[in-house]
Scaffold this motif. Structure first.
Motif, PDB file in Angstrom:
ATOM      1  N   ASP A   1       0.848  -1.183   0.000  1.00 29.95           N
ATOM      2  CA  ASP A   1       0.000   0.000   0.000  1.00 29.95           C
ATOM      3  C   ASP A   1       0.891   1.243   0.000  1.00 29.95           C
ATOM      4  O   ASP A   1       1.409   1.644   1.033  1.00 29.95           O
ATOM      5  CB  ASP A   1      -0.893  -0.022   1.226  1.00 29.95           C
ATOM      6  N   PRO A   2       1.111   1.835  -1.159  1.00 35.39           N
ATOM      7  CA  PRO A   2       2.053   2.949  -1.227  1.00 35.39           C
ATOM      8  C   PRO A   2       1.537   4.167  -0.463  1.00 35.39           C
ATOM      9  O   PRO A   2       0.370   4.523  -0.559  1.00 35.39           O
ATOM     10  CB  PRO A   2       2.159   3.244  -2.728  1.00 35.39           C
TER      11      PRO A   2
ATOM     12  N   ILE B   1       2.365   8.623  -3.381  1.00 36.01           N
ATOM     13  CA  ILE B   1       1.810   8.284  -4.692  1.00 36.01           C
ATOM     14  C   ILE B   1       2.315   9.268  -5.723  1.00 36.01           C
ATOM     15  O   ILE B   1       2.155  10.483  -5.562  1.00 36.01           O
ATOM     16  CB  ILE B   1       0.271   8.294  -4.645  1.00 36.01           C
ATOM     17  N   GLN B   2       2.920   8.727  -6.769  1.00 35.83           N
ATOM     18  CA  GLN B   2       3.401   9.562  -7.869  1.00 35.83           C
ATOM     19  C   GLN B   2       2.660   9.148  -9.149  1.00 35.83           C
ATOM     20  O   GLN B   2       2.505   7.970  -9.444  1.00 35.83           O
ATOM     21  CB  GLN B   2       4.910   9.379  -8.078  1.00 35.83           C
ATOM     22  N   LYS B   3       2.245  10.165  -9.880  1.00 37.80           N
ATOM     23  CA  LYS B   3       1.560   9.925 -11.146  1.00 37.80           C
ATOM     24  C   LYS B   3       2.107  10.845 -12.216  1.00 37.80           C
ATOM     25  O   LYS B   3       2.451  12.003 -11.917  1.00 37.80           O
ATOM     26  CB  LYS B   3       0.058  10.234 -11.003  1.00 37.80           C
TER      27      LYS B   3
ATOM     28  N   LYS C   1       3.266   6.968 -13.796  1.00 36.97           N
ATOM     29  CA  LYS C   1       4.445   6.126 -13.581  1.00 36.97           C
ATOM     30  C   LYS C   1       5.441   6.320 -14.728  1.00 36.97           C
ATOM     31  O   LYS C   1       6.649   6.367 -14.527  1.00 36.97           O
ATOM     32  CB  LYS C   1       4.022   4.669 -13.483  1.00 36.97           C
TER      33      LYS C   1
ATOM     34  N   CYS D   1       2.542  14.395  -7.095  1.00 34.04           N
ATOM     35  CA  CYS D   1       2.987  13.669  -5.904  1.00 34.04           C
ATOM     36  C   CYS D   1       2.081  13.983  -4.725  1.00 34.04           C
ATOM     37  O   CYS D   1       1.831  15.159  -4.412  1.00 34.04           O
ATOM     38  CB  CYS D   1       4.428  14.027  -5.551  1.00 34.04           C
TER      39      CYS D   1
ATOM     40  N   GLN E   1       1.493  12.540  -0.574  1.00 33.57           N
ATOM     41  CA  GLN E   1       1.960  11.625   0.465  1.00 33.57           C
ATOM     42  C   GLN E   1       0.930  11.542   1.585  1.00 33.57           C
ATOM     43  O   GLN E   1       0.302  12.527   1.956  1.00 33.57           O
ATOM     44  CB  GLN E   1       3.353  12.026   1.005  1.00 33.57           C
TER      45      GLN E   1
ATOM     46  N   GLY F   1       8.898   7.955  -3.037  1.00 36.35           N
ATOM     47  CA  GLY F   1       7.862   7.379  -3.882  1.00 36.35           C
ATOM     48  C   GLY F   1       8.481   6.492  -4.938  1.00 36.35           C
ATOM     49  O   GLY F   1       9.709   6.328  -5.007  1.00 36.35           O
TER      50      GLY F   1
END
Lengths: 113, 112
Positions: A1-2, A5-7, A9, A23, A25, A105
């Motif tokens: 479960d990160p 989160i970075q989007k 990828k 990003c 957190q 991340g």
């Protein structure tokens, strides 16, 4: 479960275009950072933010602009993209801004063609 | 500014042996030295750290040594296992704002 989160990828961009790396957190941290990792250079620090304020900027180019709309968000806007900007960009965070564990991340891998 | 040199770019050991990775730094004000592990295509995962008020720290099979006079620190992985294979980065923090300066990384291969 990160927790950071970075989007997206992966991201492919055309030279001269503009992109935003996202990003968020969910660690409840007060400090956030951007680092860059490329084939030509080791991991390098770009920016640090604390409570949404810029604390340190080691990026020479103004084409890189962090944006913090909320305490747990630190996006990175990159304008006038160049092939040399191709790298993996890591967002990171920590509880404080001094001598404390920094969590990373999974990164956004940017390729500029 | 701080510079961190990581001496071994690659390291190959036999499973069960120990691996040692050495780093040096330049800024005497540096006070925090973390180590990160990066597996192929993945992010950096914190493994262990040491602060300048101690010279040794152990966490299970990992030992970190710090020699402030020589401005040198090292990671010792004992009883290596194949899953220890990865790139290991040393880093140092000096000054404020938690700015990490990384070494170039050591690619560790643990061979069965």
């Amino acid at each position: 479960d990160p927790k950071i989160i970075q989007k997206p990828k992966y991201l492919v961009a055309v030279t001269g275009s503009e992109k935003i790396l996202i990003c968020e957190q969910y660690l409840g941290h007060n400090a956030m950072y951007w680092y860059r990792q490329s084939a030509k250079k080791p991991l390098e620090f770009m920016f640090s933010y604390s409570y949404q304020k810029l604390m340190d900027n080691q990026t020479a180019s103004s084409r890189f602009q962090p944006q913090s709309s909320k305490k747990n968000h630190l996006d990175l806007q990159i304008t006038a993209l160049k092939p040399d900007d191709s790298a993996t960009y890591f967002c990171a965070s920590s509880h404080r801004t001094a001598n404390t564990e920094v969590f990373f991340g999974k990164g956004t891998r940017l390729t500029v063609v | 500014g701080e510079k961190v040199e990581q001496h071994e770019s690659t390291l190959s050991v036999r499973e069960g042996d120990s691996a040692v990775i050495n780093c040096t730094y330049t800024d005497t004000a540096s006070s925090y030295f973390p180590w990160y592990k990066q597996e192929a295509g993945k992010s950096l995962h914190f493994v262990i750290d040491i602060r300048s008020n101690v010279d040794r720290k152990q966490s299970q099979r990992l030992i970190v040594l710090l020699d402030k006079k020589a401005k040198r620190f090292s990671l010792h992985i004992t009883a290596t296992q194949p899953e220890d294979s990865a790139i290991y980065f040393c880093a140092a923090i000096s000054g404020s704002f938690n700015k990490l300066t990384f070494g170039a990384g050591t690619r560790l291969a643990v061979c069965p």
